[in-house]
Design a protein around this motif. Structure first.
Motif, mmCIF file in Angstrom:
data_model
loop_
_atom_site.group_PDB
_atom_site.id
_atom_site.type_symbol
_atom_site.label_atom_id
_atom_site.label_comp_id
_atom_site.label_asym_id
_atom_site.label_seq_id
_atom_site.Cartn_x
_atom_site.Cartn_y
_atom_site.Cartn_z
ATOM 1 N N VAL A 26 24.055 32.991 -23.702
ATOM 2 C CA VAL A 26 22.688 32.622 -24.066
ATOM 3 C C VAL A 26 22.427 32.721 -25.566
ATOM 4 N N LEU A 27 23.357 33.343 -26.300
ATOM 5 C CA LEU A 27 23.132 33.508 -27.742
ATOM 6 C C LEU A 27 23.515 32.224 -28.483
ATOM 7 N N TRP A 28 22.572 31.701 -29.224
ATOM 8 C CA TRP A 28 22.779 30.495 -30.037
ATOM 9 C C TRP A 28 24.091 30.626 -30.819
ATOM 10 N N ALA A 29 24.315 31.779 -31.402
ATOM 11 C CA ALA A 29 25.483 31.991 -32.255
ATOM 12 C C ALA A 29 26.803 31.890 -31.489
ATOM 13 N N GLU A 30 26.765 32.037 -30.177
ATOM 14 C CA GLU A 30 28.002 32.010 -29.388
ATOM 15 C C GLU A 30 28.241 30.668 -28.701
ATOM 16 N N LEU A 31 27.269 29.760 -28.779
ATOM 17 C CA LEU A 31 27.401 28.503 -28.024
ATOM 18 C C LEU A 31 28.179 27.444 -28.796
ATOM 19 N N TYR A 32 28.976 26.667 -28.084
ATOM 20 C CA TYR A 32 29.542 25.437 -28.635
ATOM 21 C C TYR A 32 28.437 24.373 -28.599
ATOM 22 N N PRO A 33 28.533 23.347 -29.458
ATOM 23 C CA PRO A 33 27.481 22.317 -29.468
ATOM 24 C C PRO A 33 27.191 21.719 -28.083
ATOM 25 N N ALA A 34 28.210 21.407 -27.326
ATOM 26 C CA ALA A 34 27.980 20.802 -26.004
ATOM 27 C C ALA A 34 27.252 21.775 -25.072
ATOM 28 N N GLU A 35 27.589 23.050 -25.190
ATOM 29 C CA GLU A 35 26.907 24.068 -24.364
ATOM 30 C C GLU A 35 25.445 24.218 -24.772
ATOM 31 N N PHE A 36 25.223 24.174 -26.074
ATOM 32 C CA PHE A 36 23.856 24.291 -26.606
ATOM 33 C C PHE A 36 22.987 23.161 -26.036
ATOM 34 N N ILE A 37 23.508 21.947 -26.101
ATOM 35 C CA ILE A 37 22.731 20.784 -25.660
ATOM 36 C C ILE A 37 22.393 20.893 -24.170
ATOM 37 N N VAL A 38 23.355 21.293 -23.373
ATOM 38 C CA VAL A 38 23.103 21.424 -21.926
ATOM 39 C C VAL A 38 22.050 22.489 -21.656
ATOM 40 N N ARG A 39 22.223 23.634 -22.295
ATOM 41 C CA ARG A 39 21.243 24.727 -22.085
ATOM 42 C C ARG A 39 19.858 24.317 -22.538
ATOM 43 N N GLN A 40 19.793 23.628 -23.685
ATOM 44 C CA GLN A 40 18.490 23.225 -24.214
ATOM 45 C C GLN A 40 17.829 22.170 -23.325
ATOM 46 N N GLN A 41 18.641 21.271 -22.763
ATOM 47 C CA GLN A 41 18.071 20.263 -21.859
ATOM 48 C C GLN A 41 17.524 20.930 -20.593
ATOM 49 N N GLN A 42 18.225 21.938 -20.133
ATOM 50 C CA GLN A 42 17.749 22.649 -18.929
ATOM 51 C C GLN A 42 16.461 23.415 -19.207
ATOM 52 N N CYS A 43 16.342 23.942 -20.405
ATOM 53 C CA CYS A 43 15.166 24.750 -20.773
ATOM 54 C C CYS A 43 14.992 24.711 -22.294
ATOM 55 N N PRO A 44 14.086 23.854 -22.794
ATOM 56 C CA PRO A 44 13.966 23.675 -24.259
ATOM 57 C C PRO A 44 13.151 24.772 -24.929
#
Ligand SMILES: [Zn+2]
Length: 315
Positions: A26-44
């Motif tokens: 869940v930490l922004w600093a630990e996410l890959y770009p593709a993971e970030f986008i998926v997580r953000q789409q699920q909950c912005p």
């Protein structure tokens, strides 16, 4: 990792290897770009934990406030969704009403504190919100483990940002989350219990003031009921905070929002808002509470180390 095992190991949130392997990151600093986008789409929604290093008695580590906020944001993000932004562990203290508080609670001892002036924090806070907006978040949840007179100012600045740019911003403290159920404090039963639960390795009730720290600052701001703290009480407070925070996340997600993620906020747009904030402080039309003592507050002693910042300006 099951939720039950999470609560039995409260300090998991600081172990990156655990979070990346056994639980969704869940930490922004630990996410890959593709993971970030998926997580953000699920909950912005983005969380930002706020805290600072300040004394919490001889028995506690300095980062208590930051650890509370990081723990709660990370726990709720895992369950409710969203991304946890890098923490802000420099905060407003020393100035306005805090000057007298610190004279009373810490005396003339060195507080070993990571505090910054209100005008620096507030100005930079606008740029933190801008970074969330430009990253495409529709809501920002700013959770502070540190209270004080600045709470009023940050609420107002958060509201002004929302009114001007449309991103939903909730700002509050963990004390707000459990108001009416658990009484917040500074380094007393409430806060020390929280740290005993979240980071038991960072509380040591056997520690005593050092010889050269005698006097009013010997307690280094410890609350008078700190000796009543317990891990169980901390767990109860934490669970109540989590439940309240989860409700706020649901509310924020349900609110309408204009951020398409396409229109970017410029430096100029932020500076225009900052100029309005500064102007309203200078013409007296708005009361900014961290800049001067409270009405009727006893003045700081003339020769105290806390005297210089009793009155500060917005810019
Ligand atoms: Zn604290």
């Amino acid at each position: 990792m099951s939720d039950a095992s999470l609560s039995s190991r409260a300090s998991d949130f600081i172990e990156p290897s655990d979070t990346s392997v056994a639980t969704p990151k869940v930490l922004w600093a630990e996410l890959y770009p593709a993971e970030f986008i998926v997580r953000q789409q699920q909950c912005p929604l983005v969380y930002m934990p706020l805290g600072l290093c300040e004394p919490h008695g001889q028995i506690s580590a300095f980062g208590l406030d930051t650890f509370k906020a990081e723990y709660l944001c990370t726990r709720v993000a895992r369950q409710a969704g969203g991304i946890v932004a890098p923490s802000m562990a420099y905060h407003v203290h020393e100035s306005g009403p805090s000057a007298k508080f610190l004279e009373d609670m810490v005396g003339e001892n060195n507080p070993y504190m990571s505090s910054v002036p209100p005008y620096m924090f507030y100005h930079f806070f606008l740029y933190q919100l801008r970074s969330f907006y430009n990253a495409g978040f529709q809501s920002a949840l700013i959770l502070s483990g540190h209270g004080g007179a600045h709470i009023h100012d940050l609420r107002k600045i958060s509201r002004m940002f929302t009114e001007r740019f449309g991103m939903n911003v909730w700002y509050g403290t963990d004390f707000d989350l459990v108001e009416g159920t658990y009484a917040g404090d500074h380094a007393g039963k409430y806060e020390i219990s929280m740290l005993m639960f979240i980071r038991p390795d960072l509380v040591d009730p056997t520690r005593k003031p050092l010889e050269d720290m005698a006097g009013s600052g010997g307690r280094l701001a410890a609350g008078h009921d700190a000796d009543q703290a317990s891990r169980l009480y901390g767990e109860q407070i934490s669970q109540a905070c989590e439940a309240a925070l989860t409700g706020i996340v649901a509310q924020l997600i349900g609110q309408s929002n204009v951020n398409s993620g396409v229109e970017l906020l410029s430096y100029g747009a932020i500076e225009a808002l900052w100029a309005d904030i500064v102007r309203s402080a200078e013409d007296g039309s708005e009361m900014w509470t961290a800049l001067q003592p409270r009405d009727g507050q006893v003045p700081v002693s003339a020769h105290s180390r806390w005297k210089p910042n009793e009155y500060v300006r917005m810019a």
